[in-house]
Enzyme design. Structure first.
Site, PDB file in Angstrom:
ATOM      1  N   ASP A  13       0.817  -1.230   0.000  1.00  0.00           N
ATOM      2  CA  ASP A  13       0.000   0.000   0.000  1.00  0.00           C
ATOM      3  C   ASP A  13       0.842   1.269   0.000  1.00  0.00           C
ATOM      4  OD1 ASP A  13      -2.220  -1.656   0.125  1.00  0.00           O
ATOM      5  OD2 ASP A  13      -2.246  -1.627   2.310  1.00  0.00           O
ATOM      6  N   LYS A  16       1.907   2.211  -5.086  1.00  0.00           N
ATOM      7  CA  LYS A  16       2.471   1.683  -6.335  1.00  0.00           C
ATOM      8  C   LYS A  16       1.565   1.964  -7.529  1.00  0.00           C
ATOM      9  CE  LYS A  16       2.437  -2.377  -4.393  1.00  0.00           C
ATOM     10  NZ  LYS A  16       2.108  -2.025  -3.001  1.00  0.00           N
ATOM     11  N   GLY A  17       0.250   1.725  -7.323  1.00  0.00           N
ATOM     12  CA  GLY A  17      -0.706   1.890  -8.423  1.00  0.00           C
ATOM     13  C   GLY A  17      -0.655   3.283  -9.009  1.00  0.00           C
ATOM     14  N   ASN A  38      -5.221 -10.095  -3.526  1.00  0.00           N
ATOM     15  CA  ASN A  38      -4.898  -9.527  -2.210  1.00  0.00           C
ATOM     16  C   ASN A  38      -4.448  -8.074  -2.383  1.00  0.00           C
ATOM     17  OD1 ASN A  38      -2.619 -10.485  -3.556  1.00  0.00           O
ATOM     18  ND2 ASN A  38      -1.574 -11.255  -1.754  1.00  0.00           N
ATOM     19  N   GLY A  40      -4.538  -4.175  -3.746  1.00  0.00           N
ATOM     20  CA  GLY A  40      -5.526  -3.141  -4.064  1.00  0.00           C
ATOM     21  C   GLY A  40      -4.728  -1.920  -4.476  1.00  0.00           C
ATOM     22  N   HIS A  41      -4.691  -1.626  -5.744  1.00  0.00           N
ATOM     23  CA  HIS A  41      -3.879  -0.516  -6.264  1.00  0.00           C
ATOM     24  C   HIS A  41      -4.806   0.617  -6.695  1.00  0.00           C
ATOM     25  CE1 HIS A  41      -0.287  -3.385  -7.186  1.00  0.00           C
ATOM     26  NE2 HIS A  41      -0.668  -3.402  -5.924  1.00  0.00           N
ATOM     27  N   THR A 129      -5.863 -11.530   3.580  1.00  0.00           N
ATOM     28  CA  THR A 129      -6.970 -10.814   2.950  1.00  0.00           C
ATOM     29  C   THR A 129      -8.130 -11.768   2.629  1.00  0.00           C
ATOM     30  OG1 THR A 129      -6.004 -11.185   0.779  1.00  0.00           O
ATOM     31  CG2 THR A 129      -5.417  -9.114   1.887  1.00  0.00           C
ATOM     32  N   GLN A 230       1.957  -6.057  -3.150  1.00  0.00           N
ATOM     33  CA  GLN A 230       2.413  -6.156  -1.761  1.00  0.00           C
ATOM     34  C   GLN A 230       3.692  -5.325  -1.594  1.00  0.00           C
ATOM     35  OE1 GLN A 230       1.438  -9.541  -3.306  1.00  0.00           O
ATOM     36  NE2 GLN A 230      -0.473  -8.550  -2.816  1.00  0.00           N
ATOM     37  N   THR A 245       3.062 -12.618   2.722  1.00  0.00           N
ATOM     38  CA  THR A 245       2.219 -13.219   1.695  1.00  0.00           C
ATOM     39  C   THR A 245       2.967 -14.441   1.149  1.00  0.00           C
ATOM     40  OG1 THR A 245       0.827 -12.766  -0.215  1.00  0.00           O
ATOM     41  CG2 THR A 245       3.039 -11.774  -0.242  1.00  0.00           C
ATOM     42  N   ARG A 311      -5.432   0.517   8.673  1.00  0.00           N
ATOM     43  CA  ARG A 311      -4.015   0.149   8.604  1.00  0.00           C
ATOM     44  C   ARG A 311      -3.303   0.635   9.858  1.00  0.00           C
ATOM     45  NH1 ARG A 311      -3.695   2.626   2.582  1.00  0.00           N
ATOM     46  NH2 ARG A 311      -4.556   0.870   1.432  1.00  0.00           N
ATOM     47  N   SER A 338       3.996  12.509   1.675  1.00  0.00           N
ATOM     48  CA  SER A 338       4.550  13.425   2.687  1.00  0.00           C
ATOM     49  C   SER A 338       3.485  14.434   3.103  1.00  0.00           C
ATOM     50  CB  SER A 338       5.810  14.127   2.189  1.00  0.00           C
ATOM     51  OG  SER A 338       5.818  14.243   0.810  1.00  0.00           O
TER      52      SER A 338
HETATM   53  P1  GDP Z   1      -0.741   0.402  -3.572  1.00  0.00           P
HETATM   54  O1  GDP Z   1      -1.341  -0.872  -3.111  1.00  0.00           O
HETATM   55  O2  GDP Z   1       0.737   0.446  -3.316  1.00  0.00           O
HETATM   56  O3  GDP Z   1      -1.074   0.753  -4.982  1.00  0.00           O
HETATM   57  O4  GDP Z   1      -1.364   1.545  -2.638  1.00  0.00           O
HETATM   58  P2  GDP Z   1      -2.913   1.678  -2.211  1.00  0.00           P
HETATM   59  O5  GDP Z   1      -3.691   2.130  -3.360  1.00  0.00           O
HETATM   60  O6  GDP Z   1      -3.378   0.468  -1.502  1.00  0.00           O
HETATM   61  O7  GDP Z   1      -2.812   2.794  -1.088  1.00  0.00           O
HETATM   62  C1  GDP Z   1      -2.292   4.060  -1.348  1.00  0.00           C
HETATM   63  C2  GDP Z   1      -3.362   5.092  -0.963  1.00  0.00           C
HETATM   64  O8  GDP Z   1      -2.765   6.381  -0.867  1.00  0.00           O
HETATM   65  C3  GDP Z   1      -4.439   5.229  -2.017  1.00  0.00           C
HETATM   66  O9  GDP Z   1      -5.636   5.566  -1.387  1.00  0.00           O
HETATM   67  C4  GDP Z   1      -3.942   6.390  -2.878  1.00  0.00           C
HETATM   68  O10 GDP Z   1      -4.995   7.075  -3.535  1.00  0.00           O
HETATM   69  C5  GDP Z   1      -3.315   7.272  -1.837  1.00  0.00           C
HETATM   70  N1  GDP Z   1      -2.164   8.077  -2.286  1.00  0.00           N
HETATM   71  C6  GDP Z   1      -1.215   7.758  -3.194  1.00  0.00           C
HETATM   72  N2  GDP Z   1      -0.258   8.718  -3.223  1.00  0.00           N
HETATM   73  C7  GDP Z   1      -0.612   9.639  -2.314  1.00  0.00           C
HETATM   74  C8  GDP Z   1      -0.012  10.860  -1.842  1.00  0.00           C
HETATM   75  O11 GDP Z   1       1.068  11.267  -2.260  1.00  0.00           O
HETATM   76  N3  GDP Z   1      -0.686  11.544  -0.872  1.00  0.00           N
HETATM   77  C9  GDP Z   1      -1.871  11.123  -0.355  1.00  0.00           C
HETATM   78  N4  GDP Z   1      -2.436  11.847   0.593  1.00  0.00           N
HETATM   79  N5  GDP Z   1      -2.461   9.981  -0.769  1.00  0.00           N
HETATM   80  C10 GDP Z   1      -1.830   9.245  -1.714  1.00  0.00           C
HETATM   81  P1  IMO Z   2      -0.881  -4.141  -2.262  1.00  0.00           P
HETATM   82  O1  IMO Z   2      -0.427  -4.701  -3.580  1.00  0.00           O
HETATM   83  C1  IMO Z   2      -0.936  -4.544   2.084  1.00  0.00           C
HETATM   84  C2  IMO Z   2      -0.992  -8.612   3.720  1.00  0.00           C
HETATM   85  C3  IMO Z   2      -2.241  -9.054   4.435  1.00  0.00           C
HETATM   86  C4  IMO Z   2      -1.652 -10.034   5.430  1.00  0.00           C
HETATM   87  C5  IMO Z   2      -0.544 -10.702   4.637  1.00  0.00           C
HETATM   88  C6  IMO Z   2      -0.935 -12.018   4.009  1.00  0.00           C
HETATM   89  O2  IMO Z   2      -2.170  -3.434  -2.316  1.00  0.00           O
HETATM   90  O3  IMO Z   2       0.216  -3.355  -1.619  1.00  0.00           O
HETATM   91  P2  IMO Z   2      -2.478 -12.715   1.964  1.00  0.00           P
HETATM   92  O4  IMO Z   2      -3.890 -12.386   1.647  1.00  0.00           O
HETATM   93  O5  IMO Z   2      -1.503 -12.303   0.923  1.00  0.00           O
HETATM   94  O6  IMO Z   2      -2.293 -14.150   2.358  1.00  0.00           O
HETATM   95  O7  IMO Z   2      -2.154 -11.872   3.296  1.00  0.00           O
HETATM   96  O8  IMO Z   2      -0.182  -9.782   3.605  1.00  0.00           O
HETATM   97  N1  IMO Z   2      -1.206  -8.100   2.333  1.00  0.00           N
HETATM   98  C7  IMO Z   2      -1.143  -6.813   1.997  1.00  0.00           C
HETATM   99  N2  IMO Z   2      -0.971  -5.714   2.747  1.00  0.00           N
HETATM  100  N3  IMO Z   2      -1.048  -4.429   0.744  1.00  0.00           N
HETATM  101  C8  IMO Z   2      -1.185  -5.528  -0.021  1.00  0.00           C
HETATM  102  O9  IMO Z   2      -1.171  -5.476  -1.370  1.00  0.00           O
HETATM  103  C9  IMO Z   2      -1.293  -6.780   0.598  1.00  0.00           C
HETATM  104  N4  IMO Z   2      -1.469  -8.044   0.138  1.00  0.00           N
HETATM  105  C10 IMO Z   2      -1.404  -8.832   1.216  1.00  0.00           C
HETATM  106  O10 IMO Z   2      -2.868  -7.970   5.071  1.00  0.00           O
HETATM  107  O11 IMO Z   2      -1.051  -9.333   6.491  1.00  0.00           O
HETATM  108 MG    MG Z   3      -2.851  -1.554  -1.824  1.00  0.00          MG
END
Ligand code: GDP
Ligand code: IMO
Ligand code: MG
Length: 429
Positions: A13, A16-17, A38, A40-41, A129, A230, A245, A311, A338
């Protein structure tokens, strides 16, 4: 050409997305190499938020090919839902999405097994997840798994039933009745029906030998970005095992997850948040179980993109960051979020730990298996909004102090600074 890699340096999280979406115009192909739903981007395009789980984050660029690689595992039902959401937004994934025939299928019973194993672990649960990730990768390595290529075979249903029965026997030994348990609030039989409908839908999709496709593209001079899921501290080998994971989330996973040689890897973008978060159980040395942690969660909207779970939040952990940089051979750092700390008077950074009375600057086996006391350095906050800044020279001086501190420790430049969820809220250094 070389294949560039973008992956997370923390516990997932990191954002990356968003960065994949921002960088996609520079590439011909975006390819996911591991993980499954698992992930979520989140992408935010013109104020519209969209979460991707299995589909690469370049999908909103119709002229760019997006590949679900052989190292990915996918649930046909979840994938079909993702496709429907894209179609509703005017995207036509049939045009630019390709799926590896070697990618493994997550069966409804994989999800049941995930739930049964977690239930059996009780308080020691991983915090999965519940998407069936562990059981599906287990079947892959145990050589029982089903792959996308199998859905084209005439005996697919027989193969499915054989694996399903194997799973039902295991579930019985866990006293886990699949007829009572729900998947995503849906009874098993109904979910299974939807799963088969999704499989039929996916038969119409371009299923490819993605390793041939990708290597040919590289030979033709095409540019490719491999998208990780992840984070490095969730890697099955190097993460905080067993709270990880079930795939190799680090750069090495690109070679096995897409079928490219190590010599083909080019840049490695390492994405990290200006602080740390973790969802699920397991060690988190800099976790803040106090009002500051809550402030990070509230300001950063730190709730899981896949599960909605809150989180856990804490300060940036430099030994952990250095460890992830080392494992991945990171060339370019990308710092996210930041802006979440705009109001903070003071910001702490962890520079080492005290473990069993010993001080260490490294993330070792011991630091992930014992209680540790983080050692902090305090820096002054910048106390300014970052909104509208697109030139690094205009960034507040105290934020520059923060980035300088990290760059010096990491021995690498931060090339991209993200200061908001939107595409445009990105500063290239
Ligand atoms: P990923 O799994 O690595 O793609 O990240 P997620 O999408 O799960 O979580 C990142 C969250 O932070 C999302 O809700 C994005 O919309 C948000 N986000 C990404 N970059 C920024 C940033 O620079 N500032 C803020 N405030 N939010 C951000
Ligand atoms: P993205 O790509 C954050 C965590 C789960 C759990 C552990 C194992 O969005 O960054 P699993 O379902 O893989 O067996 O769970 O890994 N986990 C993540 N945490 N971002 C993710 O993906 C995750 N994918 C799995 O919360 O602790
Ligand atoms: Mg994510």
């Amino acid at each position: 050409m070389k294949i560039d890699v973008l992956l997370g340096l923390q516990w997932g999280d990191e954002g990356k997305g968003k960065i994949v979406d921002v960088l996609t115009p520079q590439y011909d192909i975006i390819a996911r190499f591991q993980g499954g739903p698992n992930a979520g981007h989140t992408l935010q395009i013109d104020g519209d938020k969209h979460v991707l789980h299995t589909i690469p984050s370049g999908i909103f660029h119709p002229e760019k090919i997006n590949i679900i690689g052989n190292g990915v595992i996918a649930d046909p039902y979840i994938l079909s839902q993702e496709l429907a959401k894209l179609v509703a937004k005017g995207v036509n994934p049939l045009v630019n999405l390709r799926i590896s025939k070697r990618a493994h299928l997550i069966l409804p019973t994989h999800r049941m097994l995930d739930a049964a194993y977690e239930q059996a672990l009780g308080a020691g649960k991983i915090g999965s997840t519940l998407k069936g990730i562990g059981p599906c990768y287990t079947d892959k390595t145990a050589r029982y798994g089903l792959r996308f290529g199998d859905i084209l075979a005439s005996d697919f249903t027989e193969k499915y039933n054989s694996l399903k029965n194997r799973h039902l026997n295991i579930l019985k030994s866990y006293n886990f009745d699949h007829n009572i348990q729900l998947i995503d609030k849906i009874p098993f039989d109904e979910y299974e029906k939807k799963w088969f409908e999704a499989v039929s839908e996916l038969r119409a999709f371009p299923l490819i030998d993605s390793e041939l496709y990708i290597n040919k593209a590289l030979a033709e001079g095409k540019t490719i970005l491999a998208e990780g899921a992840q984070g490095s501290l969730l890697d099955v080998d190097f993460g905080s095992y067993p709270f990880v994971t079930s795939s190799n989330t680090i750069a090495a996973g690109v070679c096995s997850g897409l079928g490219v040689p190590p010599s083909a890897i080019g840049k490695v973008f390492g994405v990290f948040k200006a602080y740390c978060t973790r969802v699920g159980s397991g060690p988190f040395p800099t976790e803040l179980a106090d009002a500051t942690g809550e402030l990070l969660r509230d300001n950063g909207k730190e709730f899981g993109s896949t599960t909605g779970r809150p989180r856990r939040c804490g300060w940036l952990d430099l030994p952990a960051l250095r460890y992830a940089i080392m494992l991945n051979g990171v060339t370019d750092l990308v710092m996210m979020k930041s802006d979440v700390m705009n109001d903070f008077d003071t910001i702490n950074i962890c520079t080492g730990y005290e473990v069993n009375g010993q001080i260490t600057q490294d993330l070792t086996y011991e630091t992930l298996s014992n209680p540790v006391m983080p050692i902090y350095e305090s820096l002054p906050g910048w106390k300014k909004s970052l909104s509208g800044i697109s030139d690094y020279n205009l960034v507040p001086e105290n934020l520059k102090l923060y980035t300088d501190f990290i760059e010096k420790d990491a021995g690498l430049p931060i090339k991209i600074l993200s200061v908001g969820p939107g595409r445009e809220e990105t500063i290239l250094k």
